[in-house]
Design an enzyme around this catalytic site. Structure first.
Site, PDB file in Angstrom:
ATOM      1  N   ASP A 146       0.824  -1.204   0.000  1.00 35.92           N
ATOM      2  CA  ASP A 146       0.000   0.000   0.000  1.00 35.92           C
ATOM      3  C   ASP A 146       0.864   1.262   0.000  1.00 35.92           C
ATOM      4  O   ASP A 146       1.508   1.582   0.991  1.00 35.92           O
ATOM      5  CB  ASP A 146      -0.912  -0.006   1.231  1.00 35.92           C
ATOM      6  N   ASP A 173      -1.865   5.391  -5.570  1.00 37.11           N
ATOM      7  CA  ASP A 173      -2.206   4.497  -4.463  1.00 37.11           C
ATOM      8  C   ASP A 173      -2.390   3.072  -4.965  1.00 37.11           C
ATOM      9  O   ASP A 173      -3.394   2.759  -5.610  1.00 37.11           O
ATOM     10  CB  ASP A 173      -3.484   4.985  -3.777  1.00 37.11           C
TER      11      ASP A 173
END
Length: 470
Positions: free
Chosen positions: A117, A351
């Site tokens: 992430d 992201d």
């Protein structure tokens, strides 16, 4: 991490160094720099990951879980989390219809699959003795959280050290939350191994797991970390936040890499696989110390990370602004009819933990109208639904003067089935809110499938390199 949004909004400024001077690292935004692409060394080690674990049956109806829009921020608030040696590379797996990209890691010598992430900063692994809750806070069976293992046994680790009198505490916009102890241990991914890394070891978990992952590796900046100088999670606040060095920055400080780069290449799964198979092995690379080893073109650019004002919470590169996300300056989105709408927005983050692109509402509406037949906004899910065999219009993102085209295969995704068993499809580019400075927009995996993104959090730079067709 599968379109998850951090809910905790803390008033800026973020740091109270009196509480955390021994492990807080301050990252200030730098002045604008050249957009010439930085020469990137290759990573030195490639470690394949091969594993397969079935997903829970309940995850097959994925449409509702896909709708996790970027969170809203108020002026003066911290930006919200949008939802997870010498060079080493590990192959990335994908799960949950490729909503989450995973890598194998060891923590204290124990093996886990962890979500990769770039939109958050904490590394955490569920504790062996975790208690599972639903999102309303009601106790439920541990199986409901659907972690891929029984959790991290801190007592069995010879290198684990407890960080007393503090707590890890994070809540996501879909209602999921994690809370529990904090400690230090050795975290290894392929040949990249970091000693005494600060990690969360949550014992209270409300988690919609996939039966594969047991935690997450956060790769963003210290200001987004979620450790607090209190053992009571209800008292976590800006006043007692203890920012710390995330995993990759710890590795840089320990000289585990010669060059302060990590690089990500995410492969798309086929439409068939995304609909029918819960797990993809070998879906790309997470590389340390250099660029990920996939074929690329000559289209590349290096751009500065956009900082955030400590007084307004809006992107800024003025002196004293802070890094939180990997925020980039988008010059425009280009597609048929795009000249009729303002398409630039400078509060857009890269992201890996978000599947879709979330762009300003006018951009999403104008683009989705170009599908043939046109995509239709579903009012229940606030998502554009489209025929699975629709003709996809061209779409490109201009960053640093370079145009990066998104492959049409990334713009139609299966998202579950209706009551008759018919596949429902959505588009890859969705509305993220009004085009105002307070809104955070996202270039997720739909965009990242088409580039190698290489991050230098020390210099505050990102290099985007166009991938060769695959």
């Amino acid at each position: 991490m599968g379109i998850r949004t951090l809910l905790l909004a803390l008033t800026l400024p973020l740091f109270d160094l009196a509480h955390a001077e021994f492990h807080a690292i301050r990252h200030l935004s730098l002045a604008p720099r050249s957009q010439e692409a930085v020469a990137l060394p290759p990573a030195e080690f490639n470690v394949a990951i091969t594993a397969k674990t079935p997903r829970r049956a309940s995850k097959r109806n994925a449409l509702a879980s896909l709708r996790r829009k970027p969170g809203k921020r108020s002026p003066g608030k911290r930006p919200l989390r949008l939802p997870g040696g010498g060079g080493s590379t590990v192959v990335v797996d994908g799960s949950d219809f490729d909503e989450e990209y995973l890598t194998n890691a060891t923590v204290g010598g124990q093996h886990f699959s962890l979500i990769i992430d770039t939109g958050s900063s904490d590394t955490w692994v569920a504790h062996k003795n975790f208690n599972c809750f639903d999102i309303d806070g009601n106790p439920v069976s541990p199986q409901t959280c659907a972690f891929g293992t029984k959790g991290f046994d801190t007592a069995a680790s010879k290198t684990f050290q407890l960080f007393p009198n503090v707590s890890f505490n994070i809540t996501y916009g879909d209602g999921e939350f994690l809370s529990g102890p904090v400690g230090f241990d050795t975290v290894s991914i392929g040949g990249f191994s970091v000693a005494k890394q600060e990690i969360g070891v949550p014992t209270l978990t409300a988690w919609e797991g996939d039966g594969i992952n047991t935690g997450l590796i956060g790769l963003a900046f210290p200001g987004l970390t979620s450790v607090f100088n209190t053992t009571d999670p209800t008292k976590a606040s800006n006043a007692n936040q203890l920012p710390y060095s995330p995993l990759f920055l710890s590795g840089v400080a320990q000289k585990k890499v010669k060059n302060p780069f990590f690089s990500i290449a995410l492969d798309r799964g086929s439409f068939d696989q995304q609909e029918n198979d819960p797990f993809d092995p070998n879906l790309g690379f997470l590389s340390f110390g250099g660029i990920a080893p996939v074929p690329v073109t000559n289209t590349a650019v290096t751009v500065p990370v956009e900082g955030y004002s400590t007084t307004t919470g809006i992107p800024s590169n003025a002196p004293g602004s802070e890094f939180f996300f990997y925020t980039v300056n988008v010059e425009s989105f280009t597609f048929p009819g795009s000249k009729g709408v303002v398409t630039a927005n400078n509060n857009t983050i890269l992201d890996t933990g978000t599947t879709l692109n979330f762009v300003p509402d006018p951009v999403a509406a104008a683009y989705n109208a170009q599908f043939k037949p046109a995509a239709v906004l579903d009012p229940d899910f606030d998502l554009f639904v489209v025929e699975c065999n629709a003709t996809v219009p061209d779409f490109a993102v201009v960053i640093g003067g370079k145009s990066f085209t998104i492959d049409p295969r990334d713009q139609i995704l299966p998202a579950g089935t209706d009551d008759n068993g018919t596949i429902i499809c959505i588009t890859g580019t969705q509305p993220g809110g009004p085009d105002v400075p307070e809104d955070i927009f996202i270039l997720g995996d739909v965009f990242l499938h088409n580039v190698v993104s290489t991050y230098n959090p020390v210099a505050g730079e990102i290099t985007l390199t166009e991938r060769a067709k695959y």
